[in-house]
Write a protein that holds these residues in place. Structure first.
Motif, mmCIF file in Angstrom:
data_model
loop_
_atom_site.group_PDB
_atom_site.id
_atom_site.type_symbol
_atom_site.label_atom_id
_atom_site.label_comp_id
_atom_site.label_asym_id
_atom_site.label_seq_id
_atom_site.Cartn_x
_atom_site.Cartn_y
_atom_site.Cartn_z
ATOM 1 N N LYS A 143 68.698 -16.370 8.268
ATOM 2 C CA LYS A 143 69.465 -15.108 7.820
ATOM 3 C C LYS A 143 70.756 -15.770 6.997
ATOM 4 O O LYS A 143 70.987 -16.709 7.217
ATOM 5 C CB LYS A 143 69.661 -14.314 8.921
ATOM 6 C CG LYS A 143 70.773 -14.765 9.981
ATOM 7 C CD LYS A 143 70.816 -13.830 11.259
ATOM 8 C CE LYS A 143 71.563 -14.542 11.876
ATOM 9 N NZ LYS A 143 71.835 -13.791 13.629
ATOM 10 N N GLU A 168 62.424 -17.145 5.872
ATOM 11 C CA GLU A 168 62.118 -15.882 6.344
ATOM 12 C C GLU A 168 61.687 -16.012 7.842
ATOM 13 O O GLU A 168 60.967 -16.807 8.216
ATOM 14 C CB GLU A 168 60.960 -15.162 5.637
ATOM 15 C CG GLU A 168 61.017 -14.543 4.195
ATOM 16 C CD GLU A 168 62.101 -13.297 4.020
ATOM 17 O OE1 GLU A 168 62.235 -12.894 5.067
ATOM 18 O OE2 GLU A 168 62.381 -13.164 3.013
ATOM 19 N N ARG A 184 63.889 -10.525 13.525
ATOM 20 C CA ARG A 184 64.741 -9.908 12.544
ATOM 21 C C ARG A 184 66.207 -10.329 12.910
ATOM 22 O O ARG A 184 66.550 -10.434 13.969
ATOM 23 C CB ARG A 184 64.754 -8.643 12.543
ATOM 24 C CG ARG A 184 63.391 -7.940 12.180
ATOM 25 C CD ARG A 184 63.062 -7.936 10.652
ATOM 26 N NE ARG A 184 61.696 -7.523 10.041
ATOM 27 C CZ ARG A 184 60.375 -7.888 10.591
ATOM 28 N NH1 ARG A 184 60.267 -9.316 10.986
ATOM 29 N NH2 ARG A 184 59.355 -7.218 10.224
ATOM 30 N N TRP A 186 69.862 -6.832 10.161
ATOM 31 C CA TRP A 186 68.573 -6.112 9.866
ATOM 32 C C TRP A 186 68.465 -4.752 10.973
ATOM 33 O O TRP A 186 68.286 -3.628 10.765
ATOM 34 C CB TRP A 186 67.216 -7.002 10.056
ATOM 35 C CG TRP A 186 65.974 -5.928 9.541
ATOM 36 C CD1 TRP A 186 65.395 -5.875 8.418
ATOM 37 C CD2 TRP A 186 65.110 -5.199 10.658
ATOM 38 N NE1 TRP A 186 64.327 -5.017 8.796
ATOM 39 C CE2 TRP A 186 63.943 -4.762 9.771
ATOM 40 C CE3 TRP A 186 65.425 -4.897 11.908
ATOM 41 C CZ2 TRP A 186 63.098 -4.026 10.541
ATOM 42 C CZ3 TRP A 186 64.235 -4.219 12.716
ATOM 43 C CH2 TRP A 186 63.202 -3.816 11.866
ATOM 44 N N THR A 216 60.674 -7.375 4.445
ATOM 45 C CA THR A 216 61.454 -7.037 5.691
ATOM 46 C C THR A 216 62.380 -5.809 5.293
ATOM 47 O O THR A 216 63.089 -5.234 6.139
ATOM 48 C CB THR A 216 61.716 -7.752 6.774
ATOM 49 O OG1 THR A 216 62.692 -8.630 6.074
ATOM 50 C CG2 THR A 216 60.724 -8.933 7.169
ATOM 51 N N GLU A 273 65.206 -6.718 4.324
ATOM 52 C CA GLU A 273 66.506 -7.232 4.909
ATOM 53 C C GLU A 273 67.919 -6.847 4.153
ATOM 54 O O GLU A 273 67.705 -6.917 3.041
ATOM 55 C CB GLU A 273 66.525 -8.943 4.941
ATOM 56 C CG GLU A 273 67.790 -9.541 5.381
ATOM 57 C CD GLU A 273 68.076 -9.726 6.750
ATOM 58 O OE1 GLU A 273 67.056 -9.291 7.647
ATOM 59 O OE2 GLU A 273 68.959 -10.024 7.377
#
Lengths: 301, 52, 273, 1075
Positions: D643, D662, D668, D672, D709, D711
């Protein structure tokens, strides 16, 4: 209390890493190699002096011992399928490499000698192979001494002067023992004499080794296996030379004792080496004494 | 302990096999020519019948 | 030394480690960075009670090992404040010495161990057949055989990194620069200067270990500044490369072989009656 | 000629012995370092402690293949400690969880759950619980909040994530938002903030190299912050004296010149005695003290010192266990009250002058009004220096021996080194960590060091200062953008509940009229604009009314009590493991066992996620899995390589880490999680006309998303934190903020981090291309300054104190301050400037006021406001102590916070009967090889093998006394619980001699717990919840216990053992509860 890291070593643990060799494999290999090598020489001597049954027994014994030693050697490898990597290079600095090449030279001779001996085929080739194996045999029997001495294992390394003689004697004794066991009385004369001489050299070399190594000889002196080996070898050799001349059964018993004695000696040497590697004092103290000597010499000059 | 004994079995077996083979070889006739005599296939039983 | 006649190390191109234990904080980053880079498996979870050392020794699965030694001895002019005791806590990161005369390399029958262009000694995992000869040959107890792969393993001084112009993972990560990597000649000079400093600061027992080209292994490619006798850290005080005596060994073995040949021939001298 | 068979190469080539090239295999020849074959190198920051080591993340085929230090970093120079070096295994190892899990009420095990389903269910739970527990008012005062939901965690997360947590949960009316900063360093903010004006470390790590004497106390620097410690070694190499004051001889001591063993919890006595030594021998830096501190300020006649009242100060309320601080004020100033009991003082303050409050000083200073009277000769009996002298007169070397167990000669050595290395040409630096903060008077430990450093003139100068070592990657950030109940971003206080309170009332109460703090209206209005955008207008008070209100302490420990009591029903754990890491771990688990629902977001299945099936209480039979109704969600978190975001390191430096790959599976980021949780809740509430839902629906929540996703963009969040003007242009500094609603800014002290629309935190100009300040590496608040209060590095006239210690000086020709660092002063303010009497705001500060966040511009030796348990640090014994306080009749800090509960019993202390049942001092600590509560280390094989098991450290004497065997087991018992540990008998744990007795101490690493690879009982099973009244930090660095050989009992016998001890000691509900 966090244990005192005493002066000899770090928490009493060995300085050296313990050899990964398994006794059954590598000590067994030392014995079998000696048996094979000396047997081949004995076989050649017997063949050339007209003792065909002794010769044949010794040749078969040599081939069997060679096979056994190869099995032990390969069994001890971490990656047995890579055994042939031994032939990648020839390293004069590595007794194992030199030994591999010696075995490479010796193996076909010993094999051919035994095969022709048993089958009676190609007598000329057989004789040549027998002589060839007989000449290389002593190298097979003694290079293993260089092999174990060429390590940092204190007892093995420091004993490098006597070890080849001890191994040669032990090999001769075992080959003699096998001859006594397998050959008819009529042809067993060389075997009896080989056993006697071999046992004598083995015991003498061991005694000299223990004397010369001083404090380092402790694991040798403490070794029951070595004592047993000496006793069996001497008893076998003497029995072979006396009652063994007359009685086939006695000769066989003497031969068995000699083989057992030689095996015990090799296992004893192996075990003593392992012990010395695992006790840091055997690594540290001789080195400290050596340093002190060097310092004293420096101070003198 | 059992494991230790097992470890040595192959070695003992090898030595016994060597002794046996060698002993058998020593008992063959002086001029052993089993194969040369075309008796290779019966070398086994034949060996057993040979006496000193 | 008979057997390195042909092995001439190009000292100018030789690299090495200087591990200055006087500034080691025992953090073990070297152990971890080494394992991360070289994918060395963990070495088992055992509480030893040996101060903060739970990895115990160098082995196939530990290529850097930090020793911890608690001693009732003074460290230079440090005031330890531990009652009336003298006290010091020594830490040192041990590693393969990459000897000038390397027994493991000498005895390896397959050529798995070889001397690199950087003067280091490296095991080639794809070649090693696990004969284990190198293990007892090493006078420092460095190399080991990994159970899972059956092959020998030890510090490579990050051979692949050197090829890319990078320093070994342990030296790169060392927070206090206790592990220094570089040109061996330059490191030796630096170590001499550092030794003087440490001695001047009162640590009379400080000494260099492995830096002397005249020692039993011809000096090491990884050498150390120690604060006590080598054996306190688990190092041999006067290691000798075993192959130094190999020529004599071959001689003795040769004589023994000839004697065996002659002896056995003699036993059969008289023809059968 | 090249042959495949090496033998042929050997025979034909130069390598005749086959030890070199001849033996090389084809595979070896083809080896390439995976760093050189990587597809890309991503710049990152180590996720463990707060040193903030830069990392290079190597990616190949969308997998991280290697992580190592970035040599360009001026902080770490490419080095990493074992934890940082293990971050590859942390992020890619087999220990990580990648699937969402769900445990229905009463279930015996987890079941897998779809991530979307879990998110939907969590949103429903939040909406439901919020509605069911909505509290419009509390005791007749409007609160507009829910006490049914709490969240914990944030120090391991990014600033952007913390921002969204605080923003969303505050809009939902949640006030119980807390993180590790509470339990680690909240007292730092109080201690440093009240003394100097800002609650962060005054200096930065690299500057340690310029120190002439480094005193490390309350910190195990080398072990807990190894890479930062390189700068101590650098100083040592340059000749600095390194002193380590610590109960244990640690890896830090091993490298120090002097180790001073001290009884855990007695540091105020030790530091107080040094202060006494400095004052009595006139060793203070006279010109610095007179000009830059409040030494000359004259105190009110009403003030009575602890010296006069046997351990308490004037204004003490025995029943209320609090102080009325009016009498602590400067002469001639209006009475100003402290916090804690705000309702009592509120009316007065809204009508007059603002208060000082603990923790408000984090980013700013304590507000003050008026012009204090001064006696520059320092002779006035009521001037601060004379008060200080009297207060510390009884802190003698003899007292140090009696209280701390430090032999006189060692104490004198410390005094000598410290004072010889302070002055115009030399500087000394103090370094501390949680060894000081985690006490029931932790804030005062730090205050004591502040006083000493001010007296010696060591603040604001190269090699000087006070270095607070923080333990989580962004624990500074999670204080700055606080996931803390009592603060809004930038240390603006959360409003308390009051009748008809308007924004202006709040500002009148809390914003001072002088110093930079005077601009608080601009900071707060900009924050409200950032949160509620168009909806926040002048005519609706910028939605100030939408902020939920406080009614006292809602710290994480209060939350635990509320959970046990049943008022708090839902709990979010975001990267924190209280079942191991918080005081009285059992209370933590009992609290969770009483919840309706629990959400755990972590990398691994930590103890706080699995207590319902394998926790210690299941083993003892105190809890039965089938009876536990708590619904548990486990959501796997993304790690730092997966991230984007910024960490704020221990020296207030924001460093950006970029996403390398990722995250896999259901993993996550918390960005997120918070963003989509907010999105789902807003979708579910859409169309609601309930005014309660308006703050959620009107929240600005429109961050761009990307990738599969979805994000959210962390950079967009950073831009909001930085702030923008009415045209949407990024602001370049907090001086641009307006109180008219034309600017929006999520955290005013971070304003400038996105100056020019450029992510300043992502700057990575190599250290080798900059001066030692390295100002172009990342970005530090405030205004990219690295050494705070650096005006003090120059004489009053603006010239450097010495050539050697040059940092910032006045360039008379250019008419501006200049130097190596960004001057922490108005750039063009002449040293000769003296404010007119009616000056307001920044203009009220004179040219010799280096502490620009303080309303009087001075460093506070004496704290007239801001600290609720005394204006001067005073030695009190820890809550549980085997020693009677030799200094005063008061045994314990009289205003500490205690929490009576049957599972949180306190022990008799000192001379009290039964105290001898718990005769030994226990202190807890970190090991290099592990990280805090173990969630990021005990599941990692490479770290676990280094320290595989819980152990305790004891002296040979204690081992002999109790029959403990090295390597064997011991059981340690307190009134809370008993644990077992392997015994480490060592000289490093010296016994102390004090007051004619031998006192033994026991050391316990606090990392271990029952889950993971490296296991053991948690040390926090033993600790009690007893808190510092300023910061609500728990006392875990000094407690008392018994130790006995052998393993602890299993099953029901364990609580029985604890009760048997309680009976022997006569422990009751009233034990240790006196003021």
């Amino acid at each position: 209390m966090v244990p005192k890291a005493d002066f000899d070593s770090y928490y009493g643990r060995p300085v050296l890493n313990e050899p990964t060799w398994r006794a059954a494999d590598i000590a067994g290999y030392l014995f079998l190699g000696g048996l094979a090598g000396a047997s081949s020489t004995l076989a050649a001597a017997a063949e050339l002096t007209g003792r065909p049954r002794l010769a044949r027994a010794a040749k078969v014994g040599a081939l069997g011992a060679l096979g056994g030693s190869l099995y032990a050697l390969i069994h001890d490898l971490g990656r047995p399928e890579r055994f042939v990597n031994m032939l990648r290079v020839f390293k004069v600095t590595s007794p194992m490499s030199v030994g591999t090449w010696i075995l490479t030279a010796y193996g076909p001779h010993a094999g051919a000698a035994a095969a022709t001996g048993v089958t009676g085929l190609f007598p000329g080739l057989g004789r040549a192979a027998t002589v060839g194996a007989g000449v290389v045999g002593p190298a097979v029997a003694t290079y293993t001494a260089a092999l174990i001495c060429d390590t940092a294992v204190p007892v093995w390394h420091e004993a490098y002067r006597e070890m080849p003689f001890l191994f040669a004697g032990s090999a001769a004794a075992s080959a003699g023992g096998l001859g006594l066991l397998a050959a008819p009385l009529s042809e067993a004369g060389p075997a009896r004499r080989a056993a006697l001489a071999g046992a004598a050299v083995e015991v003498a070399a061991a005694a000299r080794m223990e004397r010369r190594l001083g404090p380092l000889a402790e694991p040798l002196k403490r070794s029951g296996l070595l004592r047993l080996g000496e006793a069996l070898s001497l008893a076998g050799a003497l029995a072979g030379a006396t009652v063994g001349r007359r009685s086939r059964v006695a000769a066989m018993a003497a031969g068995a004792a000699l083989l057992a004695g030689s095996a015990c000696t090799r296992f004893g040497i192996f075990q003593a080496g392992m012990e010395s590697a695992n006790d840091p004092k055997h690594t540290v103290q001789p080195q400290r004494r050596r340093l002190a000597r060097a310092r004293a010499e420096r101070d003198l000059t | 302990m059992k494991h230790k004994v097992l470890e040595y079995l192959p070695f003992v077996g090898i030595v016994l096999a060597i002794c046996t083979a060698s002993w058998v070889a020593g008992r063959m006739p002086a001029e052993g020519r089993a194969f040369a005599a075309g008796l290779g296939r019966t070398a086994g039983p034949r060996r057993r019948t040979i006496s000193r | 030394m008979a057997f390195d006649l042909d092995e001439r190390l190009d000292e100018g191109r030789r690299v090495g480690f200087f591990t200055d234990t006087s500034i080691c904080i025992g953090c073990k980053a070297c152990e971890v960075a080494c394992k991360e880079w070289n994918h060395v498996p963990d070495d088992g979870l055992n509480f030893t009670g040996w101060s903060y050392d739970n990895t115990v020794k160098l082995s196939a699965d530990t290529w850097r090992h930090v020793a911890f030694v608690e001693q009732r001895k003074p460290l230079g002019h440090q005031e330890p404040g531990v009652g009336d005791l003298d006290f010091r806590w020594l830490m040192a990161s041990d590693v393969c010495k990459h000897c000038t005369h390397a027994a493991c390399l000498d005895v390896c029958p397959t050529g798995s161990l070889f001397r690199t262009e950087f003067g280091t000694v490296v095991v080639q995992e794809d070649v090693c057949n696990g004969c284990g000869y190198c293990v007892p040959a090493c006078p420092f107890g460095v190399i080991g055989k990994r159970e899972t792969s059956g092959t020998a393993a030890k510090c490579t001084m990050c051979y692949d990194r050197l090829g890319a112009g990078e320093e070994p993972a342990c030296a790169k990560t060392c927070p206090t620069d206790s592990i220094q990597f570089g040109d061996l000649d330059e490191l030796r000079e630096r170590a001499e200067r550092r030794l003087e400093q440490v001695r001047a600061a009162g640590a009379a027992s400080a000494r260099l270990y492995g830096h002397d080209p005249d020692d039993g292994v011809g000096g090491t490619g990884a050498f150390f500044l120690l604060l006590d006798e080598p054996e306190v850290y688990g190092l041999p005080p006067d290691p000798v490369v075993t192959t130094r005596d190999l020529p004599s060994m071959w001689r003795q073995a040769g004589v023994a072989a000839v004697a065996l040949l002659a002896g056995l021939a003699a036993t059969a001298w008289r023809r059968k009656r | 000629m090249e042959f495949g068979w090496p033998l042929l190469r050997q025979l034909t080539g130069a390598d005749r012995t086959a030890r070199g090239p001849a033996a090389k295999s084809a595979r070896t020849a083809g080896l390439r370092a995976r760093t050189s074959t990587a597809d890309r190198v991503v710049k990152s920051v180590c996720p463990y402690c707060a040193v903030g080591c830069a990392q290079n993340v190597y990616v190949r085929d969308e997998r991280v293949v290697q992580i190592e230090g970035d040599p360009d970093s001026p902080v770490s120079r490419g080095r990493l400690c074992p934890k940082g070096a293990a971050s590859l295994q942390l992020t890619t190892g087999s220990g990580r969880q990648y699937g969402a899990l769900y445990r229905p009420p009463g279930a015996a095990d987890w079941q897998p759950i779809e991530l979307d389903t879990a998110m939907d269910m969590i949103a429903d739970r939040i909406i439901e619980t919020r509605r069911a527990t909505w509290e419009r008012e509390h005791d007749g005062l409007p609160t507009g909040r829910t006490m049914g939901i709490a969240s914990l965690g944030g120090a391991t997360l990014d600033n952007e994530e913390n921002y969204l947590i605080k923003k969303l949960l505050t809009a939902l009316g949640v006030v119980q938002i807390e993180n590790q900063a509470r339990v680690c360093h909240s007292s730092t903010v109080v201690g440093l903030g009240t003394s100097f004006g800002r609650g962060g470390a005054t200096t930065y790590l690299q500057d340690l190299q310029h120190s002439d004497c480094v005193i490390i106390e309350g910190s195990n620097f080398a072990e807990a912050h190894p890479v930062g410690f390189q700068w101590v070694m650098e100083a040592k190499a340059r000749g600095a004296v390194i002193i380590h004051v610590d109960p244990r001889f640690t890896r830090t001591s091993a490298l120090a010149d002097l180790h001073v063993p001290i009884r855990a919890g007695s540091d105020v006595a030790f530091l107080g005695a040094i202060i006494n030594h400095v004052l009595e021998n006139e060793l203070y830096f006279h010109e610095y003290v007179v000009n830059y501190t409040n030494a000359a300020t004259i105190l009110s006649e009403d003030y009575r010192d602890a010296e006069d009242l046997d351990g308490v100060f004037s204004g003490f309320d025995e029943q209320g266990r609090s102080y009325d601080v009016a009498s602590w004020q400067y002469e001639g100033m209006e009475a100003v009250a402290a916090s804690g009991d705000r309702d009592q003082e509120y009316a007065k303050r809204t009508g007059s002058s603002p208060p000082g409050r603990p923790e408000t000083q984090g980013g700013t200073g304590a507000p003050l009004n008026g012009r204090p009277q001064r006696d520059e000769t320092l002779r006035h009996p009521r001037c601060v220096l004379q008060v200080l002298r009297r207060h510390y007169a009884r802190y003698t070397p003899e007292m140090v021996e009696r209280v701390c167990g430090v032999p006189r000669h060692l104490f004198e050595e410390v005094c000598r080194h410290l004072t010889e290395n302070s002055g115009p040409d030399k500087t000394a630096e103090f370094v501390y960590a949680v060894g000081w903060t985690q006490h029931s008077d932790g804030s005062q430990f730090i205050r004591a060091a502040c006083i000493l450093q001010l007296l010696l003139g060591n603040i604001g100068r190269p090699g000087g200062g006070i270095q607070a070592l923080r333990g989580h990657a962004s624990i500074q950030g999670s204080s700055d953008i606080p996931t803390l109940f009592n603060l809004l971003p930038g240390y603006i206080p959360m409003p308390h509940a009051h009748e008809n309170e308007q924004l202006r009332d709040f500002l009148r109460a809390d914003a001072p009229t002088k110093g930079f703090w005077a601009n608080m209206p601009a900071y707060l209005v900009s924050l409200l604009k950032a949160w509620w955008g168009e909806s926040a207008r002048a005519d609706n008070d910028y939605r100030f009314g939408w902020l939920p209100r406080l009614t006292g302490s809602h710290s994480t420990y209060d939350t635990v009590l509320a959970q046990i009591e049943g008022t708090c029903k839902g709990y979010l754990l975001l990267g924190e493991n209280p079942a191991v890491g918080s005081a009285n771990a059992k209370m933590q688990r009992l609290g969770m066992a009483n919840l309706d629902w629990l959400v755990v977001r972590d990398l691994n299945l930590i103890e706080s996620a699995t207590w319902w099936k394998d926790g210690p209480e299941i083993e003892t039979g105190e809890l039965r899995t089938a009876d536990l109704r708590t619904e548990v969600f486990f959501l796997p978190a993304a790690c730092h390589t997966e991230k984007d975001g910024s960490f704020t390191n221990t020296n207030r430096m924001l460093q950006w880490h970029h996403r390398a790959v990722e995250p896999r599976g259901d993993a996550r980021s918390d960005l997120w999680f918070m963003y989509h949780l907010g999105r789902i809740i807003r979708e579910k509430l859409a169309g609601s006309r309930d005014p309660v839902d308006a703050p959620v629906l009107d929240l600005t929540w429109d961050y761009p998303t990307h990738g599969e996703t979805a994000e959210p963009s962390a950079e967009a969040v950073l831009a909001e934190i930085n702030g923008r003007d009415a045209q949407g242009r990024p602001l370049s500094g907090y001086t641009e903020l307006k109180d008219d609603g034309s600017t929006a800014c999520g955290c005013w002290i971070y304003c400038g981090v996105y100056a020019g629309g450029i992510n300043q935190a992502a700057r990575r100009k190599p250290a080798s291309e900059q001066n030692w300040i390295a100002a172009e590496w990342a970005w530090a608040w405030p205004a990219n300054r690295r050494i705070l209060y650096n005006r003090a590095s120059a004489r009053p006239d603006g010239s450097p104190w010495s050539e050697r210690k040059r940092l910032v000086w006045w360039d008379a020709q250019a008419g501006e301050w200049t130097g190596y660092d960004v001057p922490d002063f108005e750039a063009d303010k002449d040293p000769g400037y003296r404010p007119p009497p009616d000056a307001q705001g920044v203009a009220a500060l004179s040219g010799i006021d280096p502490f620009i966040m303080q309303a009087d511009g001075k460093g506070w030796l004496f704290a007239p406001a801001g600290v609720v348990d005394g204006p001067l640090p005073t030695h009190y014994e820890p809550q549980d102590s085997p020693v009677a306080n030799p200094l005063y009749g008061r045994q314990r800090n009289p205003v500490r916070k205690v929490y009576p509960h049957e599972n949180n019993r306190y022990q008799p202390s000192g001379d009290e009967p039964g105290a001898s049942v718990y005769p030994y001092v226990v202190t807890t600590y970190r090991l290099t090889e592990h990280f805090t509560a173990g969630g990021m280390s005990r599941f990692t094989p490479y770290l676990s093998e280094l320290q595989p098991e819980m152990f305790c450290e004891v002296s040979p004497e204690l081992a002999a006394e109790r029959g403990l065997v090295h390597g064997d087991w011991a059981t340690i018992v307190t009134a809370r619980n008993a644990i077992e540990a392997r015994v480490m008998v060592t000289d490093r744990m010296p016994s102390l001699h004090l007051d004619g007795r031998v006192l033994h101490q026991i050391g316990l690493p606090f990392h271990f717990g029952p889950n993971g690879l490296a296991r053991g009982d948690a040390a926090n099973e033993l600790s009690a919840i007893s808190l510092d009244p300023n910061s609500h930090i728990q006392e875990v660095k000094a407690l008392s216990a018994d130790i006995r050989p052998g393993r602890r009992p299993r099953g029901a016998a364990l609580p029985e053992l604890v009760r048997a001890y309680q009976r022997r000691a006569g422990v009751s509900a009233g034990t240790g509860m006196e003021a």
